[in-house]
Scaffold this active site. Structure first.
Site, short mmCIF file in Angstrom:
data_model
loop_
_atom_site.label_atom_id
_atom_site.label_comp_id
_atom_site.label_asym_id
_atom_site.label_seq_id
_atom_site.Cartn_x
_atom_site.Cartn_y
_atom_site.Cartn_z
N TRP A 147 0.85 -1.21 0.00
CA TRP A 147 0.00 0.00 0.00
C TRP A 147 0.88 1.26 0.00
O TRP A 147 0.54 2.27 -0.60
CB TRP A 147 -0.89 -0.01 1.25
CG TRP A 147 -1.72 1.23 1.44
CD1 TRP A 147 -2.97 1.47 0.97
CD2 TRP A 147 -1.35 2.42 2.17
NE1 TRP A 147 -3.41 2.72 1.35
CE2 TRP A 147 -2.43 3.32 2.08
CE3 TRP A 147 -0.22 2.80 2.88
CZ2 TRP A 147 -2.41 4.58 2.68
CZ3 TRP A 147 -0.20 4.06 3.47
CH2 TRP A 147 -1.28 4.93 3.37
N HIS A 148 2.05 1.15 0.65
CA HIS A 148 2.93 2.31 0.75
C HIS A 148 3.57 2.68 -0.58
O HIS A 148 3.94 3.85 -0.77
CB HIS A 148 4.02 2.09 1.80
CG HIS A 148 3.50 2.18 3.20
ND1 HIS A 148 2.94 1.10 3.84
CD2 HIS A 148 3.42 3.22 4.06
CE1 HIS A 148 2.55 1.47 5.05
NE2 HIS A 148 2.82 2.75 5.21
N GLY A 149 3.70 1.73 -1.46
CA GLY A 149 4.30 2.12 -2.73
C GLY A 149 4.67 0.94 -3.60
O GLY A 149 4.82 -0.19 -3.12
N PHE A 191 2.55 8.47 -0.70
CA PHE A 191 1.78 7.22 -0.67
C PHE A 191 0.35 7.47 -1.07
O PHE A 191 -0.47 6.62 -1.07
CB PHE A 191 1.86 6.58 0.71
CG PHE A 191 3.29 6.38 1.18
CD1 PHE A 191 4.25 5.94 0.29
CD2 PHE A 191 3.66 6.67 2.47
CE1 PHE A 191 5.57 5.78 0.70
CE2 PHE A 191 4.98 6.51 2.88
CZ PHE A 191 5.93 6.07 2.00
#
Lengths: 319, 478
Positions: free
Chosen positions: B325-327, B478
């Site tokens: 989800w962060h990247g 993000f």
């Protein structure tokens, strides 16, 4: 709500009052600084009315690092001050010019170092810290610096706002206030030569950029005309000087000829002398440069003598 | 618009005055003002992506209304999937398209097939991961009949785009935030003062701690090969404080700003670096995201029920997805997996809920054992942060390899003394306020006014003094 607003006011009021005091404290200490890049000395001399020069030199680093006032003074027997500004084009050089005239007697002669970067505008205000101590309520600085990124009107009218984010300047101010500094001024009358051999960094950067066409900023060009007109009206002689550059630099800029034509044309129009050193023998010897656009100490000594000689020979400087 | 910018310092009072003095008598107008202010806030960064938020808002609003009218189970599921596919579709396209293409190409070339690269130059819209999850939670909750869908489009738009938390959270649930848009908000002195206090503390953590750590961290991480293992440890530890100061600082400013407008957002950070194990850390770090994944992914997968294999699988899924989800980078996936590895022994030993209350509750000092537990948890977290911060896996690997070399036992080349004092100052304040919602909530509250004000002025002065170049919040990416 009323209670909240009053409490907020009580909290903010001392901050506002203190911010003015703190602004004065930081600015006063900052302009004591002699350290790199050594810009404060020139500005201080301007704002304190201490310039006292017959001949002043304007331009970018190709002025401030390439023309030694000592040599010119010895040769011309006149007082000389170098106002060259690292990384700045004519727009901010003109700002310095008007601030100088505002607080000091006018000079007899301006040596205006020009090149094809003179009217090319960069986005940021290079070494912007040099303006900080003088910015508050100074609308000349606002007028000529507002088109650059980084400052807004608030920086010019609200105390301390311009110091937000300027960690180096604040650090310098506090260290000037609380620590003894034995550093001597970095520059002599705005001048400092660089004593080092050929440095590849600039050459690499310029090769990376490749062959390119210079695009002039129309407002800056118009300002240049205005400057020449004003000098003519004020009886200040202007000599345009194109300082040496290493010959290989020529290959990189496509519209060089237009630049030279322009400077020839304006010098004729305003009856000024244009000294062009771009094909001088100095330009073909790497030993005189530390990069393609800047002379080293050896080159500066040679060129400054040559310039003094030419100024004398052409009798462009009035005694 | 950044919270730590002059633009925001002008924007906030203008919106505040309009909100409480001009449109204060009309709830609908207040909500409308919030929508307009939020769109201006977002458009300051890039107005083109406003259309994405608007579209997302419209889709989920219509899905909600349709779900309320629909009783047919299959059609309800189809409506929910419409919302999920559109929201996740946008997220995947803008955030993960190039990652998937690049990895497909790499995978196929491994087997000898050559595929022409077809990556696109895509700009990642700020905050897309946050508002996508926020609107998704609405659709899912309506589908699960936990929430009555709203017919008030303005209130719903305000919920999706609420500017204090639009671009970096906290990811609010519709069940908490949306009803607040229906009720008349009256100005509350204590709440507003508390909001300002929390903003002040958030700014301190962002500007003084995070931004100053960032300078050293960037220097160390960008030139890893030039530094000894001990210096790299300094870099990793400072990054741990940078990301904490940055993100928890943002959350504090967001929550504080919301309180100025009469809203209560959920706590997003609960002093995570005082955690005694990784499970506790994850209950205290980015709480709104952790609980989102818990409620909408972990529990539907079976959570901690089922066989050991299922439990392990679920833990890995939630941590890896959370990392992803962060990247779109393998570093985030490894970071997630590493945290799953840390978590597993606690889960398998049924010790993952051992530390629920804050450490040393009701006491001044922790025990030696607690100190050791806190330090070991911090060390594990910091090691994982190396993957989070590194440019790629080989960078992370070389960084960690150098840490575990003989050069670990040398004197660090960089010793940020003033920064260490500032971090210590922050930790002491946070320690004293660890039982509250944020560091200075009750700090000095019993002191005489001049002393308390002197403390706040000190914070203001430190913020001014240590403010460097304006830096974006890490979580914006993000």
């Amino acid at each position: 709500m009323r209670k909240f607003l009053i409490a907020l006011l009580y909290f903010i009021l001392p901050v506002v009052i203190a911010s003015y005091g703190l602004d004065v404290f930081i600015s006063k200490n900052l302009l004591k600084s002699n350290t790199s890049p050594g810009n404060y000395n020139a500005w201080n001399d301007i704002y304190k009315g201490q310039v006292n020069a017959d001949v002043v030199i304007y331009g970018s680093s190709r002025a401030s690092m390439q023309i030694d006032p000592h040599i010119l003074e010895d040769s011309l027997k006149l007082k000389v001050y170098n106002f060259g500004m690292l990384g700045h084009n004519f727009l901010t050089q003109y700002l310095r010019h008007i601030e100088y005239l505002k607080y000091n007697p006018q000079p007899k002669q301006i040596i205006m170092c020009v090149d094809y970067f003179s009217f090319e505008k960069r986005e940021d205000l290079y070494e912007s810290d040099q303006f900080l101590p003088y910015m508050l309520w100074n609308f000349n600085i606002w007028r000529y610096a507002k088109s650059y990124d980084g400052f807004s009107l608030l920086d010019h009218v609200v105390p301390l706002v311009r110091y937000v984010g300027k960690a180096t300047a604040k650090k310098k101010a506090f260290s000037m206030a609380f620590m003894k500094s034995n550093m001597k001024p970095l520059k002599y009358k705005g001048f400092k030569s660089t004593d080092k051999p050929w440095d590849k960094t600039m050459e690499e950067a310029r090769l990376k950029r490749g062959i390119y066409t210079i695009s002039n900023d129309t407002n800056t060009v118009n300002l240049f005309y205005q400057f020449l007109q004003e000098c003519e009206e004020q009886n200040i002689k202007v000599t345009l000087v194109y300082t040496p550059e290493y010959f290989e630099e020529k290959k990189l800029v496509l519209n060089r000829d237009e630049t030279f034509k322009f400077f020839k044309q304006v010098s004729t129009q305003y009856n000024n002398t244009f000294l062009n050193y771009v094909d001088d023998s100095i330009c073909y010897k790497k030993e005189y440069f530390y990069n393609s656009l800047h002379l080293n100490k050896k080159g500066v000594d040679l060129f400054s003598k040559k310039l003094a000689h030419d100024l004398k020979k052409l009798d462009v400087v009035e005694k | 618009m950044l919270f730590n910018s002059i633009d925001f310092a002008i924007f906030l009072p203008i919106v505040f005055v309009l909100y409480w003095f001009v449109v204060n008598k009309n709830l609908k107008l207040q909500n409308f003002l919030i929508v307009v202010a939020s769109y201006v806030f977002y458009a300051w960064w890039d107005w083109r992506f406003l259309s994405l938020i608007m579209f997302s808002t419209l889709v989920d609003y219509l899905v909600g209304i349709s779900l309320a009218k629909q009783e047919h189970a299959v059609r309800r599921k189809m409506l929910l999937w419409t919302s999920i596919l559109i929201n996740i579709g946008f997220l995947c396209f803008f955030k993960y398209y190039n990652f998937f293409i690049d990895n497909f190409i790499t995978a196929f070339s491994f087997f000898g097939y050559k595929i022409q690269p077809n990556s696109l130059n895509i700009i990642l819209p700020v905050g897309i991961s946050f508002y996508t999850f926020q609107t998704l939670s609405y659709s899912i909750d309506v589908y699960r009949r936990k929430l009555v869908p709203t017919a008030d489009f303005i209130a719903f738009s305000a919920f999706v785009s609420f500017f204090p938390q639009l671009v970096a959270g906290p990811i609010e649930r519709a069940t908490n935030l949306l009803p607040q848009f229906y009720k008349k908000r009256s100005f509350h002195y204590g709440k507003a003062v508390d909001g300002l206090r929390q903003i002040l503390w958030g700014l301190f953590k962002k500007i003084v701690i995070a931004d100053n750590c960032a300078e050293v961290v960037n220097q160390i991480f960008n030139n890893t090969g030039d530094f000894s293992g001990s210096t790299l440890v300094v870099g990793a530890v400072l990054f741990a404080f940078q990301i904490y100061g940055d993100f928890s600082g943002y959350s504090d400013i967001a929550i504080g700003t919301s309180r100025l407008f009469g809203f209560d957002l959920k706590q997003n950070f609960a002093f995570p670096y005082f955690s005694r194990d990784i499970a506790e850390f994850w209950r205290r770090w980015h709480i709104s995201l952790s609980t989102w994944f818990r409620d909408y992914l972990y529990i539907p997968l079976g959570g901690s029920r089922g066989s050991k294999f299922q439990q392990i699988r679920n833990v890995f899924i939630i941590f890896v997805v959370s990392g992803f989800w962060h990247g779109p980078n393998w570093t985030f996936i490894v970071w997630g997996a590493l945290n799953a590895l840390y978590f597993l022994p606690l889960l398998l030993g049924s010790k993952n809920r051992k530390h629920i209350e804050i450490v040393a509750q009701g006491k001044w000092l922790p025990t030696i054992k607690e100190i050791l537990l806190i330090l070991s948890t911090f060390a594990l977290t910091t090691l994982a942060w190396v993957f989070f911060r590194a440019d790629n896996l080989s960078h992370a690997w070389s960084f960690i390899s150098e840490i575990f070399s003989y050069s670990l036992f040398t004197i660090p080349q960089i010793q940020p003394k003033i920064l260490s004092i500032l971090i210590l100052f922050m930790l002491l304040i946070e320690w004293s306020g660890r039982e509250e919602l944020y560091g200075i909530e009750r700090f000095g509250i019993t002191w005489k006014k001049p002393y308390r004000y002197a403390f706040y002025y000190t914070i203001v002065f430190l913020i001014f003094l240590f403010s460097g170049e304006e830096q974006e919040f890490i979580y914006f990416q993000f």
